[in-house]
Design an enzyme around this catalytic site. Structure first.
Site, PDB file in Angstrom:
ATOM      1  N   GLY A 123       0.783  -1.071   0.099  1.00  5.00           N
ATOM      2  CA  GLY A 123      -0.041   0.029   0.129  1.00  5.00           C
ATOM      3  C   GLY A 123       0.905   1.359  -0.015  1.00  5.00           C
ATOM      4  O   GLY A 123       0.502   2.151   0.794  1.00  5.00           O
ATOM      5  N   ALA A 124       1.806   1.102  -0.828  1.00  2.85           N
ATOM      6  CA  ALA A 124       2.809   2.261  -0.941  1.00  2.85           C
ATOM      7  C   ALA A 124       2.387   3.605  -1.664  1.00  2.85           C
ATOM      8  O   ALA A 124       3.308   4.417  -1.632  1.00  2.85           O
ATOM      9  CB  ALA A 124       4.222   1.907  -1.186  1.00  2.85           C
ATOM     10  N   ASN A 125       1.571   3.577  -2.038  1.00  3.66           N
ATOM     11  CA  ASN A 125       0.706   4.680  -2.992  1.00  3.66           C
ATOM     12  C   ASN A 125       0.141   5.575  -2.435  1.00  3.66           C
ATOM     13  O   ASN A 125      -0.386   6.675  -2.991  1.00  3.66           O
ATOM     14  CB  ASN A 125       0.118   4.043  -4.396  1.00  3.66           C
ATOM     15  CG  ASN A 125      -1.284   3.372  -3.830  1.00  3.66           C
ATOM     16  OD1 ASN A 125      -1.038   2.285  -3.069  1.00  3.66           O
ATOM     17  ND2 ASN A 125      -2.317   3.956  -4.194  1.00  3.66           N
ATOM     18  N   GLY A 129      -0.920   7.542   1.671  1.00  2.00           N
ATOM     19  CA  GLY A 129      -1.292   7.784   3.155  1.00  2.00           C
ATOM     20  C   GLY A 129       0.037   7.124   3.970  1.00  2.00           C
ATOM     21  O   GLY A 129       1.192   7.758   3.499  1.00  2.00           O
ATOM     22  N   GLY A 153       1.716   4.360   3.962  1.00  2.02           N
ATOM     23  CA  GLY A 153       2.830   3.628   3.169  1.00  2.02           C
ATOM     24  C   GLY A 153       3.556   4.423   2.213  1.00  2.02           C
ATOM     25  O   GLY A 153       4.723   4.330   2.131  1.00  2.02           O
ATOM     26  N   SER A 171      -4.072  -1.019  14.350  1.00  2.00           N
ATOM     27  CA  SER A 171      -4.796   0.212  14.653  1.00  2.00           C
ATOM     28  C   SER A 171      -5.169   0.222  16.145  1.00  2.00           C
ATOM     29  O   SER A 171      -5.382  -0.804  16.854  1.00  2.00           O
ATOM     30  CB  SER A 171      -6.218  -0.017  13.669  1.00  2.00           C
ATOM     31  OG  SER A 171      -7.214   1.080  14.208  1.00  2.00           O
ATOM     32  N   TYR A 221     -13.967  -4.532  10.971  1.00  2.00           N
ATOM     33  CA  TYR A 221     -12.496  -3.872  10.970  1.00  2.00           C
ATOM     34  C   TYR A 221     -11.817  -4.195  12.115  1.00  2.00           C
ATOM     35  O   TYR A 221     -10.583  -4.372  12.204  1.00  2.00           O
ATOM     36  CB  TYR A 221     -12.595  -2.270  10.777  1.00  2.00           C
ATOM     37  CG  TYR A 221     -11.514  -1.731  10.806  1.00  2.00           C
ATOM     38  CD1 TYR A 221     -10.478  -1.777   9.694  1.00  2.00           C
ATOM     39  CD2 TYR A 221     -10.957  -0.721  11.562  1.00  2.00           C
ATOM     40  CE1 TYR A 221      -9.224  -1.003   9.710  1.00  2.00           C
ATOM     41  CE2 TYR A 221      -9.770   0.051  11.630  1.00  2.00           C
ATOM     42  CZ  TYR A 221      -9.168  -0.117  10.634  1.00  2.00           C
ATOM     43  OH  TYR A 221      -7.831   0.567  10.690  1.00  2.00           O
TER      44      TYR A 221
HETATM   45  N1  LIG Z   1      -5.067   6.596   8.894  1.00  2.08           N
HETATM   46  C1  LIG Z   1      -5.652   6.227  10.173  1.00  2.08           C
HETATM   47  O1  LIG Z   1      -5.718   6.832  11.070  1.00  2.08           O
HETATM   48  C2  LIG Z   1      -5.216   4.844  10.492  1.00  2.08           C
HETATM   49  C3  LIG Z   1      -5.679   4.450  11.886  1.00  2.08           C
HETATM   50  C4  LIG Z   1      -5.400   3.145  12.170  1.00  2.08           C
HETATM   51  C5  LIG Z   1      -4.757   2.458  11.279  1.00  2.08           C
HETATM   52  N2  LIG Z   1      -4.579   2.709  10.127  1.00  2.08           N
HETATM   53  C6  LIG Z   1      -3.990   1.602   9.287  1.00  2.08           C
HETATM   54  O2  LIG Z   1      -2.743   2.060   8.483  1.00  2.08           O
HETATM   55  C7  LIG Z   1      -2.703   1.258   7.254  1.00  2.08           C
HETATM   56  C8  LIG Z   1      -2.461   2.406   6.038  1.00  2.08           C
HETATM   57  O3  LIG Z   1      -3.795   2.770   5.872  1.00  2.08           O
HETATM   58  P1  LIG Z   1      -3.602   4.723   5.642  1.00  2.08           P
HETATM   59  O4  LIG Z   1      -4.164   5.296   6.659  1.00  2.08           O
HETATM   60  O5  LIG Z   1      -2.483   4.824   5.069  1.00  2.08           O
HETATM   61  O6  LIG Z   1      -4.789   4.391   4.301  1.00  2.08           O
HETATM   62  P2  LIG Z   1      -4.804   4.794   2.772  1.00  2.08           P
HETATM   63  O7  LIG Z   1      -4.069   6.129   2.534  1.00  2.08           O
HETATM   64  O8  LIG Z   1      -6.130   4.532   2.361  1.00  2.08           O
HETATM   65  O9  LIG Z   1      -3.755   3.690   2.345  1.00  2.08           O
HETATM   66  C9  LIG Z   1      -4.373   2.250   2.274  1.00  2.08           C
HETATM   67  C10 LIG Z   1      -3.389   1.480   1.427  1.00  2.08           C
HETATM   68  O10 LIG Z   1      -3.865   0.157   1.332  1.00  2.08           O
HETATM   69  C11 LIG Z   1      -3.854  -0.155  -0.151  1.00  2.08           C
HETATM   70  N3  LIG Z   1      -4.974  -1.488  -0.306  1.00  2.08           N
HETATM   71  C12 LIG Z   1      -6.216  -1.272  -0.003  1.00  2.08           C
HETATM   72  N4  LIG Z   1      -6.779  -2.552  -0.557  1.00  2.08           N
HETATM   73  C13 LIG Z   1      -5.758  -3.358  -0.892  1.00  2.08           C
HETATM   74  C14 LIG Z   1      -5.675  -4.386  -1.615  1.00  2.08           C
HETATM   75  N5  LIG Z   1      -6.667  -5.347  -1.798  1.00  2.08           N
HETATM   76  N6  LIG Z   1      -4.472  -5.023  -2.080  1.00  2.08           N
HETATM   77  C15 LIG Z   1      -3.313  -4.009  -1.958  1.00  2.08           C
HETATM   78  N7  LIG Z   1      -3.264  -2.797  -1.427  1.00  2.08           N
HETATM   79  C16 LIG Z   1      -4.515  -2.548  -0.886  1.00  2.08           C
HETATM   80  C17 LIG Z   1      -4.601   1.066  -0.515  1.00  2.08           C
HETATM   81  O11 LIG Z   1      -4.442   0.777  -2.252  1.00  2.08           O
HETATM   82  P3  LIG Z   1      -5.321   1.852  -3.292  1.00  2.08           P
HETATM   83  O12 LIG Z   1      -4.844   2.999  -2.966  1.00  2.08           O
HETATM   84  O13 LIG Z   1      -5.254   1.233  -4.479  1.00  2.08           O
HETATM   85  O14 LIG Z   1      -6.883   1.645  -2.614  1.00  2.08           O
HETATM   86  C18 LIG Z   1      -3.399   1.909  -0.390  1.00  2.08           C
HETATM   87  O15 LIG Z   1      -2.380   2.015  -0.891  1.00  2.08           O
HETATM   88  C19 LIG Z   1      -3.809   0.401   7.201  1.00  2.08           C
HETATM   89  O16 LIG Z   1      -3.519  -0.866   7.510  1.00  2.08           O
HETATM   90  C20 LIG Z   1      -4.724   1.030   8.209  1.00  2.08           C
HETATM   91  O17 LIG Z   1      -5.511  -0.210   8.626  1.00  2.08           O
HETATM   92  C21 LIG Z   1      -4.571   3.923   9.846  1.00  2.08           C
END
Ligand SMILES: NC(=O)c1ccc[n+]([C@@H]2O[C@H](COP(=O)([O-])OP(=O)(O)OC[C@H]3O[C@@H](n4cnc5c(N)ncnc54)[C@H](OP(=O)(O)O)[C@@H]3O)[C@@H](O)[C@H]2O)c1
Length: 300
Positions: free
Chosen positions: A20-22, A24, A26, A149, A174
């Site tokens: 998910g490096a594209n 947030g 990642g 999380s 979730y």
């Molecule tokens: N942001 C917060 O406040 C928060 C809080 C608690 C935990 N987290 C955790 O942090 C992690 C990163 O999330 P983020 O906040 O950076 O969200 P994000 O910006 O939505 O990034 C999520 C990444 O996961 C990828 N992804 C989703 N479904 C996938 C699949 N089927 N196969 C491969 N990649 C997939 C997305 O790809 P696409 O762009 O193609 O959709 C995107 O690159 C997650 O595990 C999340 O549960 C975040």
């Protein structure tokens, strides 16, 4: 002391794979590791999206050691293909950051017919990790960091209805998947220690970070109430760069150890610190139970 990106030790010669490096956290993780000299493999669900972001990172970076592979965690065949590509193309992987995730999706099934959040957040990462373990074991000090999380503390494993077939609640699903992340990472740490593989498995959670996670959830559920709630909560959110610090700390700080979890100092926000693991993840019997069930599901 506040641990910052500047504190990441030199990563020259090391290879890091970030799922998910594209987007947030990642994306911030990939940029920080690249800046510190690592070769970074961006593992992304969509090649065009991943390539566009890769180009943007390259434009503002001296290093060209940034690669892209396709990985759809909702399809175990794609996970297998990605792992095989990594084995073929790279002689080493030092860091595996299991970061990608989806949150509170409407009831949806993965390619193999499993509940999407459990499949993407937990099972897909478990499959990827197990396939890459031999490569990780070749490197002294290799680490696997699984991103969970604060939802882990609310999470329950619905042993009799793991896939939410009888009853689906998108937030419970979730939280279950994020508790499963913790249980997996701890069980993995025990197993790699017992095997004296030299790999360490750690956990990180970002608190509340402004990324695409929340807008995607609002859009998928067409929930204006949720959109409003996020707007009201906005002052509590920290930047994606701040949110990525716990996973970067777990991956690179020389003092971080297998079995530990890092999160923000003030739970929702702040610089990283060692933090408490959800009590339900501390039950070894349950961890082994989830591991065996997951292994069976991975054979589908
Ligand atoms: N942001 C917060 O406040 C928060 C809080 C608690 C935990 N987290 C955790 O942090 C992690 C990163 O999330 P983020 O906040 O950076 O969200 P994000 O910006 O939505 O990034 C999520 C990444 O996961 C990828 N992804 C989703 N479904 C996938 C699949 N089927 N196969 C491969 N990649 C997939 C997305 O790809 P696409 O762009 O193609 O959709 C995107 O690159 C997650 O595990 C999340 O549960 C975040």
């Amino acid at each position: 002391m506040s641990w910052k990106v500047a504190d990441i030790p030199d990563q020259k010669g090391r290879v890091a794979l970030v799922t998910g490096a594209n987007s947030g956290l990642g994306l911030e993780t990939a940029k920080a590791l690249l800046n510190k000299g690592a070769r970074v493999i961006m593992a992304c669900r969509s090649r065009p999206k991943g390539e566009a972001v890769r180009q943007i990172i390259l434009e503002s970076n001296d290093s060209t050691k940034l690669d892209l592979i396709e990985l759809d965690l909702a399809d175990l065949a794609s996970v297998r293909r990605a792992a095989e590509q990594v084995e073929r193309q790279y002689s080493r992987v030092d860091l595996l950051i299991n970061n990608a995730g989806v949150m509170a999706t409407p009831q949806t099934l993965s390619k193999q017919g499993l509940e999407l959040q459990f499949a993407v957040n937990h099972l897909g990462h478990m499959a990827l990790t197990l396939k890459l373990l031999p490569l990780l074991a070749k490197q002294h000090g290799a680490r696997v960091v699984t991103v969970t999380s604060g939802a882990q503390y609310m999470g329950r494993i619905a042993w009799e209805d793991l896939q939410g077939i009888k009853h689906y609640d998108r937030w419970a699903a979730y939280s279950q998947s994020k508790l499963a992340n913790v249980m997996f990472a701890l069980e993995l740490d025990k197993r790699v220690r017992n095997a004296a593989s030299g790999i360490a498995s750690l956990l990180a959670h970002p608190g509340l970070a402004r990324t695409n996670l929340q807008p995607k959830s609002v859009a998928a559920n067409k929930s204006w109430q949720e959109g409003l709630a996020y707007r009201l909560m906005d002052p509590m959110f920290q930047s994606a760069a701040m949110g990525s610090l716990p996973q970067l700390h777990a991956a690179t700080a020389p003092t971080a150890q297998g079995g530990e979890q890092y999160g923000p100092r003030f739970n929702f926000r702040g610089y990283p610190k060692l933090c408490r693991i959800a009590p339900l993840a501390l039950r070894e019997e349950d961890r082994q139970r989830l591991w065996s069930i997951s292994e069976k599901l991975l054979e589908i």
